[in-house]
Design a protein around this motif. Sequence first.
Motif, PDB file in Angstrom:
ATOM      1  N   SER A  31       4.606 -22.012  15.279  1.00 51.86           N
ATOM      2  CA  SER A  31       3.283 -21.503  15.663  1.00 51.86           C
ATOM      3  C   SER A  31       3.299 -20.018  16.023  1.00 51.86           C
ATOM      4  O   SER A  31       2.236 -19.425  16.205  1.00 51.86           O
ATOM      5  CB  SER A  31       2.739 -22.306  16.848  1.00 51.86           C
ATOM      6  N   ILE A  32       4.465 -19.408  16.116  1.00 54.31           N
ATOM      7  CA  ILE A  32       4.532 -17.988  16.448  1.00 54.31           C
ATOM      8  C   ILE A  32       3.958 -17.195  15.273  1.00 54.31           C
ATOM      9  O   ILE A  32       4.370 -17.370  14.123  1.00 54.31           O
ATOM     10  CB  ILE A  32       5.984 -17.540  16.730  1.00 54.31           C
ATOM     11  N   SER A  33       2.977 -16.357  15.560  1.00 53.98           N
ATOM     12  CA  SER A  33       2.335 -15.560  14.521  1.00 53.98           C
ATOM     13  C   SER A  33       1.935 -14.211  15.105  1.00 53.98           C
ATOM     14  O   SER A  33       2.190 -13.930  16.269  1.00 53.98           O
ATOM     15  CB  SER A  33       1.108 -16.301  13.968  1.00 53.98           C
ATOM     16  N   TYR A  34       1.306 -13.395  14.292  1.00 57.09           N
ATOM     17  CA  TYR A  34       0.824 -12.103  14.771  1.00 57.09           C
ATOM     18  C   TYR A  34      -0.593 -11.873  14.287  1.00 57.09           C
ATOM     19  O   TYR A  34      -1.065 -12.511  13.351  1.00 57.09           O
ATOM     20  CB  TYR A  34       1.736 -10.962  14.299  1.00 57.09           C
ATOM     21  N   GLN A  35      -1.273 -10.964  14.964  1.00 50.56           N
ATOM     22  CA  GLN A  35      -2.570 -10.516  14.517  1.00 50.56           C
ATOM     23  C   GLN A  35      -2.752  -9.060  14.917  1.00 50.56           C
ATOM     24  O   GLN A  35      -2.174  -8.601  15.910  1.00 50.56           O
ATOM     25  CB  GLN A  35      -3.715 -11.386  15.047  1.00 50.56           C
ATOM     26  N   ILE A  36      -3.501  -8.361  14.128  1.00 50.17           N
ATOM     27  CA  ILE A  36      -3.821  -6.973  14.398  1.00 50.17           C
ATOM     28  C   ILE A  36      -5.278  -6.928  14.776  1.00 50.17           C
ATOM     29  O   ILE A  36      -6.134  -7.453  14.047  1.00 50.17           O
ATOM     30  CB  ILE A  36      -3.554  -6.099  13.148  1.00 50.17           C
ATOM     31  N   ILE A  37      -5.562  -6.374  15.942  1.00 50.28           N
ATOM     32  CA  ILE A  37      -6.954  -6.276  16.365  1.00 50.28           C
ATOM     33  C   ILE A  37      -7.303  -4.808  16.599  1.00 50.28           C
ATOM     34  O   ILE A  37      -6.453  -3.987  16.903  1.00 50.28           O
ATOM     35  CB  ILE A  37      -7.236  -7.119  17.630  1.00 50.28           C
ATOM     36  N   GLU A  38      -8.570  -4.521  16.446  1.00 46.10           N
ATOM     37  CA  GLU A  38      -9.054  -3.175  16.709  1.00 46.10           C
ATOM     38  C   GLU A  38      -9.331  -3.060  18.198  1.00 46.10           C
ATOM     39  O   GLU A  38      -9.953  -3.932  18.783  1.00 46.10           O
ATOM     40  CB  GLU A  38     -10.352  -2.940  15.912  1.00 46.10           C
ATOM     41  N   LYS A  39      -8.817  -1.989  18.791  1.00 47.05           N
ATOM     42  CA  LYS A  39      -9.059  -1.817  20.235  1.00 47.05           C
ATOM     43  C   LYS A  39     -10.023  -0.702  20.497  1.00 47.05           C
ATOM     44  O   LYS A  39     -10.329   0.092  19.661  1.00 47.05           O
ATOM     45  CB  LYS A  39      -7.741  -1.592  20.981  1.00 47.05           C
ATOM     46  N   GLY A  42       7.221   4.698   9.997  1.00 50.80           N
ATOM     47  CA  GLY A  42       5.956   4.333   9.345  1.00 50.80           C
ATOM     48  C   GLY A  42       4.958   5.477   9.375  1.00 50.80           C
ATOM     49  O   GLY A  42       4.270   5.745   8.381  1.00 50.80           O
ATOM     50  N   ALA A  43       4.887   6.185  10.499  1.00 52.46           N
ATOM     51  CA  ALA A  43       3.979   7.335  10.596  1.00 52.46           C
ATOM     52  C   ALA A  43       4.395   8.423   9.607  1.00 52.46           C
ATOM     53  O   ALA A  43       3.537   9.042   8.969  1.00 52.46           O
ATOM     54  CB  ALA A  43       3.966   7.871  12.021  1.00 52.46           C
ATOM     55  N   MET A  44       5.679   8.637   9.488  1.00 52.53           N
ATOM     56  CA  MET A  44       6.171   9.628   8.524  1.00 52.53           C
ATOM     57  C   MET A  44       5.846   9.196   7.089  1.00 52.53           C
ATOM     58  O   MET A  44       5.472  10.024   6.266  1.00 52.53           O
ATOM     59  CB  MET A  44       7.680   9.837   8.687  1.00 52.53           C
ATOM     60  N   ARG A  45       5.974   7.918   6.813  1.00 56.52           N
ATOM     61  CA  ARG A  45       5.675   7.421   5.464  1.00 56.52           C
ATOM     62  C   ARG A  45       4.188   7.578   5.137  1.00 56.52           C
ATOM     63  O   ARG A  45       3.830   7.897   4.009  1.00 56.52           O
ATOM     64  CB  ARG A  45       6.102   5.965   5.328  1.00 56.52           C
ATOM     65  N   ILE A  46       3.322   7.353   6.139  1.00 57.22           N
ATOM     66  CA  ILE A  46       1.880   7.545   5.915  1.00 57.22           C
ATOM     67  C   ILE A  46       1.616   8.995   5.508  1.00 57.22           C
ATOM     68  O   ILE A  46       0.810   9.259   4.627  1.00 57.22           O
ATOM     69  CB  ILE A  46       1.070   7.158   7.175  1.00 57.22           C
ATOM     70  N   ALA A  47       2.350   9.915   6.140  1.00 61.61           N
ATOM     71  CA  ALA A  47       2.149  11.335   5.839  1.00 61.61           C
ATOM     72  C   ALA A  47       2.755  11.751   4.502  1.00 61.61           C
ATOM     73  O   ALA A  47       2.299  12.714   3.895  1.00 61.61           O
ATOM     74  CB  ALA A  47       2.749  12.187   6.959  1.00 61.61           C
ATOM     75  N   SER A  48       3.769  11.041   4.035  1.00 65.95           N
ATOM     76  CA  SER A  48       4.477  11.499   2.841  1.00 65.95           C
ATOM     77  C   SER A  48       4.299  10.619   1.604  1.00 65.95           C
ATOM     78  O   SER A  48       4.615  11.051   0.496  1.00 65.95           O
ATOM     79  CB  SER A  48       5.979  11.629   3.143  1.00 65.95           C
ATOM     80  N   GLU A  49       3.809   9.392   1.777  1.00 67.23           N
ATOM     81  CA  GLU A  49       3.640   8.485   0.646  1.00 67.23           C
ATOM     82  C   GLU A  49       2.172   8.063   0.566  1.00 67.23           C
ATOM     83  O   GLU A  49       1.693   7.350   1.425  1.00 67.23           O
ATOM     84  CB  GLU A  49       4.541   7.253   0.805  1.00 67.23           C
ATOM     85  N   PRO A  50       1.476   8.495  -0.455  1.00 68.18           N
ATOM     86  CA  PRO A  50       0.027   8.268  -0.527  1.00 68.18           C
ATOM     87  C   PRO A  50      -0.404   6.804  -0.484  1.00 68.18           C
ATOM     88  O   PRO A  50      -1.515   6.509  -0.086  1.00 68.18           O
ATOM     89  CB  PRO A  50      -0.388   8.904  -1.857  1.00 68.18           C
ATOM     90  N   ASN A  51       0.466   5.872  -0.879  1.00 69.74           N
ATOM     91  CA  ASN A  51       0.052   4.463  -0.934  1.00 69.74           C
ATOM     92  C   ASN A  51       0.353   3.684   0.341  1.00 69.74           C
ATOM     93  O   ASN A  51       0.018   2.504   0.433  1.00 69.74           O
ATOM     94  CB  ASN A  51       0.713   3.776  -2.124  1.00 69.74           C
ATOM     95  N   VAL A  52       0.986   4.316   1.328  1.00 68.41           N
ATOM     96  CA  VAL A  52       1.314   3.618   2.580  1.00 68.41           C
ATOM     97  C   VAL A  52       0.139   3.749   3.539  1.00 68.41           C
ATOM     98  O   VAL A  52      -0.371   4.846   3.774  1.00 68.41           O
ATOM     99  CB  VAL A  52       2.604   4.181   3.214  1.00 68.41           C
ATOM    100  N   THR A  53      -0.288   2.604   4.077  1.00 66.65           N
ATOM    101  CA  THR A  53      -1.446   2.583   4.982  1.00 66.65           C
ATOM    102  C   THR A  53      -1.041   2.099   6.371  1.00 66.65           C
ATOM    103  O   THR A  53       0.043   1.528   6.563  1.00 66.65           O
ATOM    104  CB  THR A  53      -2.537   1.642   4.438  1.00 66.65           C
ATOM    105  N   ALA A  54      -1.943   2.310   7.315  1.00 63.40           N
ATOM    106  CA  ALA A  54      -1.741   1.800   8.670  1.00 63.40           C
ATOM    107  C   ALA A  54      -1.592   0.281   8.638  1.00 63.40           C
ATOM    108  O   ALA A  54      -0.766  -0.289   9.357  1.00 63.40           O
ATOM    109  CB  ALA A  54      -2.910   2.213   9.561  1.00 63.40           C
ATOM    110  N   ASP A  55      -2.388  -0.379   7.801  1.00 68.09           N
ATOM    111  CA  ASP A  55      -2.287  -1.837   7.674  1.00 68.09           C
ATOM    112  C   ASP A  55      -0.904  -2.256   7.193  1.00 68.09           C
ATOM    113  O   ASP A  55      -0.339  -3.234   7.697  1.00 68.09           O
ATOM    114  CB  ASP A  55      -3.351  -2.388   6.717  1.00 68.09           C
ATOM    115  N   ASP A  56      -0.350  -1.515   6.235  1.00 69.69           N
ATOM    116  CA  ASP A  56       1.004  -1.819   5.743  1.00 69.69           C
ATOM    117  C   ASP A  56       2.008  -1.748   6.886  1.00 69.69           C
ATOM    118  O   ASP A  56       2.830  -2.649   7.065  1.00 69.69           O
ATOM    119  CB  ASP A  56       1.446  -0.830   4.656  1.00 69.69           C
ATOM    120  N   VAL A  57       1.951  -0.659   7.631  1.00 68.34           N
ATOM    121  CA  VAL A  57       2.902  -0.435   8.722  1.00 68.34           C
ATOM    122  C   VAL A  57       2.760  -1.534   9.775  1.00 68.34           C
ATOM    123  O   VAL A  57       3.752  -2.140  10.205  1.00 68.34           O
ATOM    124  CB  VAL A  57       2.704   0.971   9.340  1.00 68.34           C
ATOM    125  N   MET A  58       1.536  -1.819  10.198  1.00 68.69           N
ATOM    126  CA  MET A  58       1.313  -2.829  11.241  1.00 68.69           C
ATOM    127  C   MET A  58       1.673  -4.234  10.758  1.00 68.69           C
ATOM    128  O   MET A  58       2.271  -5.009  11.508  1.00 68.69           O
ATOM    129  CB  MET A  58      -0.145  -2.786  11.715  1.00 68.69           C
TER     130      MET A  58
END
Length: 170
Positions: free
Chosen positions: A162-170, A100-116
Amino acid sequence: MAEFDYMQKAMAEYDKLNHSELRVGVLDKSGSFLQMIAIVNNNGCHIHAKNYPKLRIPVRLPNGRTGYVFKESVVIPARRFMEKTIMDNEQRWISYMETGAMRIASEPNVTADDVMNNLGRSIVQQMKQEMTDWKTPSNAPLTIQNKGRDDPLIDKGKLRASISYQIIEK
């Protein structure tokens, strides 16, 4: 100039990755019943009668009616589905994040949100599959009688759902 502008975007996405935390599990913040069930199933528990001399456990009778069994205590064995999900998949998640980090560097439309978000969805599915596949320790005979099957981490499927995920800012 376009490369420079893109590098700034990639660096901003890396910064966002570095300040994000992915949480997976029963994430209801209210201290829900399902959180308690997840903890008890994952860690195990020895339940003792508190307000009465014995626990009153409902049991399905052959005639379809409900009867009761009385016990001083019951032991629910640990079924560490959360840890097993991590142990079985951690290297895959690390590889995914590297890719995902490599894709962020090489594909302009890939974001951190996409990866997470993609990682979060994947982990949720893996944990749900672990719950579905779990077989040992098996259910107690009384539990098997009540459920009609030996499926230790699935009863009606509410915990699994009920298993889910969330992304939080730390």
